[in-house]
Enzyme design. Sequence first.
Site, PDB file in Angstrom:
ATOM      1  N   HIS A   1       0.853  -1.195   0.000  1.00  0.00           N
ATOM      2  CA  HIS A   1       0.000   0.000   0.000  1.00  0.00           C
ATOM      3  C   HIS A   1       0.885   1.240   0.000  1.00  0.00           C
ATOM      4  O   HIS A   1       1.945   1.262   0.619  1.00  0.00           O
ATOM      5  CB  HIS A   1      -0.895   0.012   1.249  1.00  0.00           C
ATOM      6  CG  HIS A   1      -2.072   0.899   1.126  1.00  0.00           C
ATOM      7  ND1 HIS A   1      -2.009   2.234   1.378  1.00  0.00           N
ATOM      8  CD2 HIS A   1      -3.336   0.649   0.727  1.00  0.00           C
ATOM      9  CE1 HIS A   1      -3.194   2.779   1.176  1.00  0.00           C
ATOM     10  NE2 HIS A   1      -4.018   1.831   0.766  1.00  0.00           N
TER      11      HIS A   1
ATOM     12  N   ASP B   1      -7.874  -5.342  -0.114  1.00  0.00           N
ATOM     13  CA  ASP B   1      -8.336  -6.238  -1.188  1.00  0.00           C
ATOM     14  C   ASP B   1      -7.961  -7.688  -0.956  1.00  0.00           C
ATOM     15  O   ASP B   1      -8.363  -8.560  -1.733  1.00  0.00           O
ATOM     16  CB  ASP B   1      -7.729  -5.763  -2.518  1.00  0.00           C
ATOM     17  CG  ASP B   1      -8.267  -4.397  -2.897  1.00  0.00           C
ATOM     18  OD1 ASP B   1      -7.470  -3.453  -3.007  1.00  0.00           O
ATOM     19  OD2 ASP B   1      -9.498  -4.271  -3.006  1.00  0.00           O
TER      20      ASP B   1
END
Length: 431
Positions: free
Chosen positions: A308, A366
């Site tokens: 991320h 996700d």
Amino acid sequence: MTQPSGSAKLTVEGREFDLPVYSASAGPKVIDIRSLYSKANVFTFDPGFTSTAACESAITFIDGERGQLQYRGYPIEQLAERSRFLEVCYLLLYNKLPNQQEFDDFRTSVTMHTMVHEQLINFYRGFRRDAHPMAIITGVVGALSAFYHDSTDISDPEQREIACIRMIAKLPTIAAMAYKYSIGQPYVYPRNDYRYAENFHYMCFSVPAGKYRSYEEVNRALDLIFLLHADHEQNASTSTVRLAGSSGANPFACIAAGIACLWGPAHGGANEACLRMLREIGSVDRIPEYIGRAKDRSDPFRLMGFGHRVYKNFDPRAHIMKKTADEVLDLVGSQNKPTLQVAKELERIALEDEYFQTRKLYPNVDFYSGIILDAVGFPTDMFTPIFALSRTVGWISQWKEMIADPIQKIGRPRQRYTGPVNLNYIPIEER
Ligand code: SDX
């Protein structure tokens, strides 16, 4: 803006410049470089905006080092445990938790706008049946401005308000219709007596020939996924919505731009890509092969659902989702157990691996969401449309904030030019 909390000195080719520094209510201070180009005739250079604050916002705060996410100051863990998606929509839009009357009025307003103009249905027939649902909803949402002229004047606060309600209300209907179209089943109209998540599941899975049965645990899991995806500061798709909105484009066009950006596998498309990857790995004994590929710089393969831009610690949403995945799979007795086992073992092995540790790569939102969505019956290509309908409230809240921001102006980045200059045109016969 408030008064500067200090200043930063910048020396450019022997000339010194004082730049104001502003503190934030949480997170890093900012150096205000708005006057830099006019004073020093230089640009800053920050591809991907890794160190750039493009706006002021009071909606969502992320602490990437501590793995913290807060919507309007409320920690995501508390909201996930005690709130529901529609209440979080109110919080994000109006910067307060509603009292019962405010919530009831808001829920009624959203409920009364869940149907779409009947002619909008004609857009679906223009797509091939095997069109990706994201292609369909990008097109249909962009077309909404052609149907709702009474909510496209962004200078009118009332029109801005109705546009927000319409988007939150209609995205589930539009996404469900894309799913029904792709499987050749008749569209299902929303019901006013169903709650938000239940209504979406109903529009996707009920058929005229049979009785629809709703499961509270499934509705709760779906509502939680919507809530965890609702907003996330200035991510790529939100920045797209803000940039589109900065030109004065109508809100429907701006949200369509955000949907298009979200589709990418590096962003919202990762949930679909992640489940496909977990299925491709297939069993725990193949994990080392894929970990090796992810670490191989000559191999474009990356672990989908990992890493991320902001979280350099765990993504709190992944933590919450991991717990829910267990509960949902136990409930539905899903065949997804092997996939969940692969996911958990992949997480364990990766987090012990020096490559992932040094790059602070952790599972993100996700990584587990696809497992849950698959377990409650959604096909893989519906994962990103579900992310899009969840994030619509975040996009539209950030759009609203931007429109009302007195310091906001049209977004227009500059560049470091590296091409040729002052060439003379050569006629084609001389080339
Ligand atoms: C979302 O921004 C948001 O808030 C987004 C989001 C939201 O709610 O809106 O949180 C939703 O988009 C989550 C991210 C979903 N994407 C994926 O899961 C796709 C896989 N992840 C990567 O593509 C990547 O981690 C990004 C895009 C998410 C972040 O990329 P960055 O911040 O630009 O980091 P990077 O590409 O510069 O990577 C740094 C290093 C590199 O190695 P080196 O060049 O230093 O050797 O880490 C490596 C990368 O190769 N790396 C990975 C990796 N992610 C980064 N290596 C293997 N697998 C990965 N997943």
